[in-house]
Design a protein around this motif. Structure first.
Motif, PDB file in Angstrom:
ATOM      1  N   SER A 144      42.513  65.531  78.951  1.00 39.90           N
ATOM      2  CA  SER A 144      42.854  65.400  80.338  1.00 39.90           C
ATOM      3  C   SER A 144      43.701  66.458  81.047  1.00 39.90           C
ATOM      4  N   TYR A 148      39.468  67.455  81.447  1.00 37.98           N
ATOM      5  CA  TYR A 148      37.992  66.915  80.835  1.00 37.98           C
ATOM      6  C   TYR A 148      38.521  65.548  80.565  1.00 37.98           C
ATOM      7  N   PHE A 168      32.813  65.361  76.333  1.00 39.27           N
ATOM      8  CA  PHE A 168      33.671  65.454  77.381  1.00 39.27           C
ATOM      9  C   PHE A 168      33.241  65.904  78.610  1.00 39.27           C
ATOM     10  N   GLU A 169      33.613  65.509  79.947  1.00 38.93           N
ATOM     11  CA  GLU A 169      33.410  65.952  81.002  1.00 38.93           C
ATOM     12  C   GLU A 169      34.344  66.163  81.947  1.00 38.93           C
ATOM     13  N   ARG A 170      33.903  67.287  82.923  1.00 37.21           N
ATOM     14  CA  ARG A 170      34.981  67.824  84.004  1.00 37.21           C
ATOM     15  C   ARG A 170      34.837  67.440  85.173  1.00 37.21           C
ATOM     16  N   GLU A 174      30.621  69.537  84.281  1.00 36.38           N
ATOM     17  CA  GLU A 174      30.602  70.512  83.156  1.00 36.38           C
ATOM     18  C   GLU A 174      30.753  69.903  82.162  1.00 36.38           C
ATOM     19  N   ARG A 175      30.123  69.726  80.989  1.00 32.69           N
ATOM     20  CA  ARG A 175      30.375  69.282  79.787  1.00 32.69           C
ATOM     21  C   ARG A 175      30.690  70.080  78.624  1.00 32.69           C
ATOM     22  N   LEU A 176      31.519  69.250  77.696  1.00 32.71           N
ATOM     23  CA  LEU A 176      31.955  70.020  76.633  1.00 32.71           C
ATOM     24  C   LEU A 176      31.654  69.039  75.334  1.00 32.71           C
ATOM     25  N   LEU A 232      40.539  75.790  75.024  1.00 28.50           N
ATOM     26  CA  LEU A 232      40.307  74.403  74.786  1.00 28.50           C
ATOM     27  C   LEU A 232      40.198  74.148  73.181  1.00 28.50           C
TER      28      LEU A 232
END
Length: 240
Positions: A144, A148, A168-170, A174-176, A232
């Motif tokens: 967070s 994210y 995870f998503e921003r 945008e995703r991770l 990250l």
């Protein structure tokens, strides 16, 4: 001018012999006296100090030799450990792992309705389920602070058994993804180190930073600049 003669005086001449005998008669009593105890004690002290100094120098040389041998052995062991970890990190099992992580990312990250099997609203159940399937206690990192939020996770197949993917998503969408799974037996023998080396891969459809810790691989994947992805990955590693 004639230079002075450098010849040695002839002490066998009668005059020299007479002078020598007169000196001996004059100091005969002193020559026959025993050496004073104070001089003997001083001589013994000097001899003892010389002997102690010689022993000290001998032991210092032995200690220095042992130190050099130990240092050479330690450096050799450190170099071998570094080379072994590098080989494990670049082995076929690891390359397959990071490629699978990139493929899983590009398959599921674009999904709108079903990006995960279990949503973040059931995080406790998600972690327990994936931990049981991977036979390893798992933990979801909190990103967070990096902007994210957890979307959820899913179970995936792998070459050495089950693998897990956390997404995870921003705020901008945008995703991770964090991909976790067991590697082969050779990687499982890798000793734990205080700091795992991150490696960057662009061989798959999406870039990843990955590392290996006690036979388990971790890959953080996202279509982000390298430095952003590295920061990250550091945040994830510190929480696992």
């Amino acid at each position: 001018m004639k230079p002075p003669s450098s010849s040695t005086p002839d002490t066998d001449q009668p005059a020299w012999r007479a002078q020598r005998d007169a000196l001996r008669r004059l100091h005969g009593e002193v020559l026959d006296e025993p050496i004073p105890p104070s001089l003997l004690a001083a001589a013994e002290m000097v001899a003892a100090r010389q002997d102690q100094h010689a022993r000290w120098m001998r032991w210092s040389g032995i200690a220095a030799g042992l130190l050099v041998a130990f240092g050479a052995g330690w450096l050799g062991s450190l170099e071998w450990t570094h080379q072994r970890r590098a080989l494990l990190a670049n082995g076929p099992a690891t390359q397959e792992f990071v490629h699978a992580a990139a493929v899983a990312h590009v398959v599921y990250a674009p999904e709108k309705r079903h990006p995960v099997d279990v949503a973040a609203t059931e995080q406790q159940h998600l972690v327990q389920w994936l931990s049981k399937r991977l036979d390893k206690p798992l933990k979801v990192p909190d990103l967070s602070a990096q902007g994210y939020a957890l979307v959820g996770g899913r179970l995936l197949p792998g070459g050495e058994g089950a693998r897990a993917q956390f997404m995870f998503e921003r705020g901008d969408g945008e995703r991770l993804t964090l991909y976790i799974g067991s590697l082969d037996a050779a990687a499982a023998q890798q000793p734990r180190s205080g700091e795992s080396a991150f490696r960057y891969s662009q061989e798959g459809p999406a870039p990843s930073f990955y590392w290996v810790d006690q036979g388990f691989g971790y890959a953080l994947t996202g279509k982000l600049p390298r430095e952003v992805l590295l920061n990250l990955a550091g945040a994830v590693y510190r929480q696992l």
